[in-house]
Write a protein that holds these residues in place. Sequence first.
Motif, mmCIF file in Angstrom:
data_model
loop_
_atom_site.group_PDB
_atom_site.id
_atom_site.type_symbol
_atom_site.label_atom_id
_atom_site.label_comp_id
_atom_site.label_asym_id
_atom_site.label_seq_id
_atom_site.Cartn_x
_atom_site.Cartn_y
_atom_site.Cartn_z
ATOM 1 N N GLU A 4 -151.744 -22.539 -75.552
ATOM 2 C CA GLU A 4 -152.633 -22.034 -74.456
ATOM 3 C C GLU A 4 -153.605 -22.557 -73.772
ATOM 4 O OE1 GLU A 4 -153.492 -17.763 -75.652
ATOM 5 O OE2 GLU A 4 -151.300 -17.336 -75.973
ATOM 6 N N GLN A 5 -154.141 -23.660 -74.711
ATOM 7 C CA GLN A 5 -155.278 -24.363 -74.526
ATOM 8 C C GLN A 5 -154.825 -25.719 -73.385
ATOM 9 O OE1 GLN A 5 -155.544 -23.229 -77.545
ATOM 10 N NE2 GLN A 5 -156.878 -21.711 -76.834
ATOM 11 N N GLY A 6 -153.489 -25.910 -73.243
ATOM 12 C CA GLY A 6 -153.060 -27.018 -72.264
ATOM 13 C C GLY A 6 -152.741 -28.102 -73.138
ATOM 14 N N TYR A 7 -152.393 -27.883 -74.323
ATOM 15 C CA TYR A 7 -152.092 -29.233 -75.351
ATOM 16 C C TYR A 7 -151.215 -30.207 -74.633
ATOM 17 C CZ TYR A 7 -150.036 -31.903 -79.025
ATOM 18 O OH TYR A 7 -149.637 -32.891 -79.798
ATOM 19 N N ARG A 36 -157.550 -28.615 -71.127
ATOM 20 C CA ARG A 36 -158.890 -27.646 -71.215
ATOM 21 C C ARG A 36 -159.537 -28.084 -72.710
ATOM 22 N NH1 ARG A 36 -155.436 -23.945 -69.053
ATOM 23 N NH2 ARG A 36 -155.372 -22.903 -71.085
ATOM 24 N N PRO A 37 -160.068 -29.123 -72.805
ATOM 25 C CA PRO A 37 -160.617 -29.531 -74.064
ATOM 26 C C PRO A 37 -161.870 -28.771 -74.659
ATOM 27 C CG PRO A 37 -161.421 -31.222 -72.259
ATOM 28 C CD PRO A 37 -160.387 -30.176 -71.824
ATOM 29 N N ALA A 95 -144.688 -28.900 -67.672
ATOM 30 C CA ALA A 95 -143.867 -28.001 -68.197
ATOM 31 C C ALA A 95 -144.609 -26.741 -68.931
ATOM 32 C CB ALA A 95 -143.149 -28.566 -69.248
ATOM 33 N N GLU A 96 -145.616 -27.061 -69.435
ATOM 34 C CA GLU A 96 -146.170 -25.597 -70.161
ATOM 35 C C GLU A 96 -146.916 -24.784 -69.036
ATOM 36 O OE1 GLU A 96 -147.299 -23.534 -72.985
ATOM 37 O OE2 GLU A 96 -146.825 -25.587 -73.589
#
Length: 196
Positions: free
Chosen positions: A47-50, A70-71, A118-119
């Motif tokens: 959910e943090q955009g890994y 989103r670091p 893709a996420e």
Amino acid sequence: RPFIHINRGDLKMASQVAQQVNKKRKFVADGVFYAELNELLQRELAEQGYSGVEVRVAPSKTEIIIRATRPKDVLGEKARRIRELTAVVQKRFGFKEGAVELYAERVAHRGLCAVAQAESLRYKLLESLPVRRACYGVLRQVMESGAKGCEVIVSGKLRAQRAKAMKFKDGYMLKSGNPTTYDVYVAQFFFSSRRR
């Protein structure tokens, strides 16, 4: 008593063969470590955009750089989340205290990162956005970021009971040969859609 004569050249060759086997084992171990770490972080930071991980090994410590869209969310409040992740990695892979450090880095070009796109497509589809609209949105964002070409394939039970695959293409895509290994970024995600 039998006398055994061992040539020094033979000993040297035997040690070289043993070294080769050890090198092979090291490469395999490094690959397994990277794959397991990537899977762990993908599960934890979806959910943090890994969007990827880089491992740098120094003699004193190992640095793990996590790339995310989103670091700040990866770091957490007062860097609590990154400390928790460091503890998990230390415990899971058997690192000594202070031998591993985790850093968070922002993805330079989000539109050109296949994993991030893709996420985002996955979350759009989970929110019941129409498939075509979601895919064309991703396609447009990728092409506006400066990509030469893009292809999005969605397959499975999209609307009806019968499974099908939909392909969305734009621009120039390499499909075969050696350049596909280096010039084409691929990401693949699986999810089960929410039933209405």
